[in-house]
Design an enzyme around this catalytic site. Structure first.
Site, PDB file in Angstrom:
ATOM      1  N   MET A  30     -15.342  -4.072  10.541  1.00  0.00           N
ATOM      2  CA  MET A  30     -15.722  -2.729  10.095  1.00  0.00           C
ATOM      3  C   MET A  30     -15.127  -2.465   8.711  1.00  0.00           C
ATOM      4  SD  MET A  30     -15.918  -0.348  13.462  1.00  0.00           S
ATOM      5  CE  MET A  30     -14.175  -0.013  13.633  1.00  0.00           C
ATOM      6  N   GLY A  31     -14.653  -3.511   8.065  1.00  0.00           N
ATOM      7  CA  GLY A  31     -14.166  -3.361   6.693  1.00  0.00           C
ATOM      8  C   GLY A  31     -12.754  -2.834   6.606  1.00  0.00           C
ATOM      9  N   LEU A  33     -10.438  -4.359   4.878  1.00  0.00           N
ATOM     10  CA  LEU A  33      -9.870  -5.631   5.328  1.00  0.00           C
ATOM     11  C   LEU A  33      -8.371  -5.727   5.084  1.00  0.00           C
ATOM     12  CD1 LEU A  33     -12.600  -8.136   4.034  1.00  0.00           C
ATOM     13  CD2 LEU A  33     -12.496  -6.919   6.226  1.00  0.00           C
ATOM     14  N   HIS A  37      -7.898  -9.485   9.411  1.00  0.00           N
ATOM     15  CA  HIS A  37      -9.292  -9.894   9.178  1.00  0.00           C
ATOM     16  C   HIS A  37      -9.337 -11.210   8.402  1.00  0.00           C
ATOM     17  CE1 HIS A  37      -9.782  -5.329   9.194  1.00  0.00           C
ATOM     18  NE2 HIS A  37     -10.626  -5.681  10.130  1.00  0.00           N
ATOM     19  N   ASP A 150      -7.925  -6.895  19.685  1.00  0.00           N
ATOM     20  CA  ASP A 150      -8.824  -6.115  20.542  1.00  0.00           C
ATOM     21  C   ASP A 150      -9.111  -6.962  21.779  1.00  0.00           C
ATOM     22  OD1 ASP A 150      -9.888  -3.697  18.674  1.00  0.00           O
ATOM     23  OD2 ASP A 150      -9.499  -5.484  17.493  1.00  0.00           O
ATOM     24  N   VAL A 176      -2.241 -10.600  13.928  1.00  0.00           N
ATOM     25  CA  VAL A 176      -1.404 -10.664  12.727  1.00  0.00           C
ATOM     26  C   VAL A 176      -0.630  -9.354  12.634  1.00  0.00           C
ATOM     27  CG1 VAL A 176      -1.403 -10.884  10.215  1.00  0.00           C
ATOM     28  CG2 VAL A 176      -3.020 -12.218  11.586  1.00  0.00           C
ATOM     29  N   SER A 185      -3.697  -2.970  11.362  1.00  0.00           N
ATOM     30  CA  SER A 185      -4.887  -2.230  11.739  1.00  0.00           C
ATOM     31  C   SER A 185      -5.347  -1.422  10.538  1.00  0.00           C
ATOM     32  CB  SER A 185      -4.563  -1.277  12.893  1.00  0.00           C
ATOM     33  OG  SER A 185      -5.588  -0.309  13.022  1.00  0.00           O
ATOM     34  N   SER A 186      -6.656  -1.312  10.379  1.00  0.00           N
ATOM     35  CA  SER A 186      -7.187  -0.476   9.296  1.00  0.00           C
ATOM     36  C   SER A 186      -6.684   0.954   9.461  1.00  0.00           C
ATOM     37  CB  SER A 186      -8.721  -0.481   9.321  1.00  0.00           C
ATOM     38  OG  SER A 186      -9.197  -1.813   9.288  1.00  0.00           O
ATOM     39  N   ARG A 187      -6.421   1.347  10.704  1.00  0.00           N
ATOM     40  CA  ARG A 187      -6.019   2.736  10.974  1.00  0.00           C
ATOM     41  C   ARG A 187      -4.556   3.012  10.637  1.00  0.00           C
ATOM     42  NH1 ARG A 187      -9.889   2.017  15.540  1.00  0.00           N
ATOM     43  NH2 ARG A 187     -11.490   3.608  15.282  1.00  0.00           N
TER      44      ARG A 187
HETATM   45  P1  AMP Z   1     -12.347  -4.212  12.991  1.00  0.00           P
HETATM   46  O1  AMP Z   1     -12.642  -4.226  11.523  1.00  0.00           O
HETATM   47  O2  AMP Z   1     -11.196  -3.342  13.376  1.00  0.00           O
HETATM   48  O3  AMP Z   1     -13.569  -4.009  13.843  1.00  0.00           O
HETATM   49  O4  AMP Z   1     -11.855  -5.694  13.328  1.00  0.00           O
HETATM   50  C1  AMP Z   1     -12.658  -6.803  13.041  1.00  0.00           C
HETATM   51  C2  AMP Z   1     -12.053  -8.019  13.694  1.00  0.00           C
HETATM   52  O5  AMP Z   1     -10.719  -8.197  13.215  1.00  0.00           O
HETATM   53  C3  AMP Z   1     -11.944  -7.888  15.228  1.00  0.00           C
HETATM   54  O6  AMP Z   1     -12.266  -9.133  15.811  1.00  0.00           O
HETATM   55  C4  AMP Z   1     -10.488  -7.529  15.431  1.00  0.00           C
HETATM   56  O7  AMP Z   1      -9.997  -7.936  16.687  1.00  0.00           O
HETATM   57  C5  AMP Z   1      -9.841  -8.327  14.320  1.00  0.00           C
HETATM   58  N1  AMP Z   1      -8.522  -7.796  13.983  1.00  0.00           N
HETATM   59  C6  AMP Z   1      -8.197  -6.504  13.707  1.00  0.00           C
HETATM   60  N2  AMP Z   1      -6.857  -6.389  13.507  1.00  0.00           N
HETATM   61  C7  AMP Z   1      -6.337  -7.633  13.654  1.00  0.00           C
HETATM   62  C8  AMP Z   1      -5.017  -8.175  13.581  1.00  0.00           C
HETATM   63  N3  AMP Z   1      -3.959  -7.409  13.308  1.00  0.00           N
HETATM   64  N4  AMP Z   1      -4.853  -9.504  13.789  1.00  0.00           N
HETATM   65  C9  AMP Z   1      -5.924 -10.293  14.078  1.00  0.00           C
HETATM   66  N5  AMP Z   1      -7.185  -9.847  14.158  1.00  0.00           N
HETATM   67  C10 AMP Z   1      -7.402  -8.538  13.958  1.00  0.00           C
END
Ligand code: AMP
Length: 281
Positions: A30-31, A33, A37, A150, A176, A185-187
């Site tokens: 969802m960007g 990054l 990601h 997730d 990570v 986390s993006s959040r």
């Molecule tokens: P999202 O952009 O949040 O939808 O995440 C896209 C992908 O990145 C998903 O497969 C997430 O599980 C993965 N992801 C998000 N945060 C992490 C992290 N801290 N470490 C590894 N993978 C992640």
């Protein structure tokens, strides 16, 4: 690196790659990054010939009152990071490209989507399963990499791929973390400085339970209590769920006798964070 918005153009690209005998790898995002990601992109890059990243903040996986409108975005930054990771194609559709007028199909799973995030975010996994099915059919990958961050989503996608015979290899990438252990986390950018500090309680709680297991405690309620005590000491953390479940089926476990996932979700103000740790029996 190509950037495309139209599903039909991406499908045509994917068919061409296949004709050339190239193995397509997919990383959906969802960007906004971060290193989590990027670790997935690097993993996928090493396993395929043509690497696709999708960048789409999927409205149908956000519930009413969730953070769809304020989800962080940085298109330019994302494209340069993707390029640096060797992405060949970024698929970046608009919502109307994915859900045109008249759209009415939903992919919905069963029991796997009921507990944990499924319980606190009704409809979330229908949105995920539907959009991921579409992304698979548009980008036609041989393999796709998802993060263990997730954990329930990963289980749902494995089930979806198996149930609907997508014939795509699903690969998991480890979580990570920031230097202090907080899962990237993006959040995390939403967090106030105080909340960001206290967000450490999640991983610390998970590790406290892991430590108890290493000392010989297998009883789920004791392990959960150990984690809850740490998280409960952070005043800004409002626990959504803390659960110990079978790592494969996501069924509740009473005693750890095979790999189990200790998963947590908590709100810090308006920001909901999740984390997990797989406990080995
Ligand atoms: P999202 O952009 O949040 O939808 O995440 C896209 C992908 O990145 C998903 O497969 C997430 O599980 C993965 N992801 C998000 N945060 C992490 C992290 N801290 N470490 C590894 N993978 C992640």
């Amino acid at each position: 690196m190509q950037v495309l918005k139209a599903p039909a153009e991406v499908q045509a690209w994917a068919r061409q790659q296949a004709r050339e005998g190239k193995r397509i790898g997919l990383v959906p995002t969802m960007g906004y990054l971060h290193e989590g990601h990027l670790s997935l992109l690097r993993k996928a890059r090493s396993l395929c010939d043509s690497l696709v990243m999708t960048l789409f903040v999927n409205p149908s996986q956000f519930g009413p009152g969730e953070d769809l409108d304020r989800y962080p975005r940085d298109e330019d930054g994302d494209l340069s990071k993707a390029m640096a990771c060797g992405v060949d194609l970024v698929f970046m559709p608009a919502a109307a490209d994915m859900y045109p007028k008249g759209f009415q199909t939903k992919v919905s799973l069963g029991a796997l989507t009921e507990p944990m995030c499924g319980a606190s975010r009704p409809g979330h996994f229908d949105g995920v399963a539907t959009v991921v099915s579409k992304l698979f059919l548009i980008t036609r990958p041989d393999l796709a990499v998802f993060g263990q961050k997730d954990f329930q989503q990963l289980a749902v996608i494995r089930r979806l791929v198996s149930d609907l015979n997508f014939g795509i290899e699903i690969i998991a990438g480890p979580i990570v973390r920031e230097e202090d252990g907080v899962a990237m986390s993006s959040r995390n950018v939403y967090l106030s400085p105080d909340a960001r500090k206290q967000a450490r309680c999640l991983v610390r709680g998970l590790r406290a339970a892991e430590q108890r297991l290493a000392e010989g405690t297998r009883d789920a309620s004791t392990l959960l209590a150990a984690a809850r005590a740490v998280i409960g000491a952070a005043p800004l953390a409002k626990l959504d769920y803390l659960e110990l479940r079978d790592a494969e089926t996501l069924e509740s476990v009473r005693t750890v006798s095979k790999p189990a996932v200790l998963a947590v979700a908590a709100k810090f103000g308006h920001t909901r964070l999740i984390d997990n740790l797989v406990l080995q029996a």
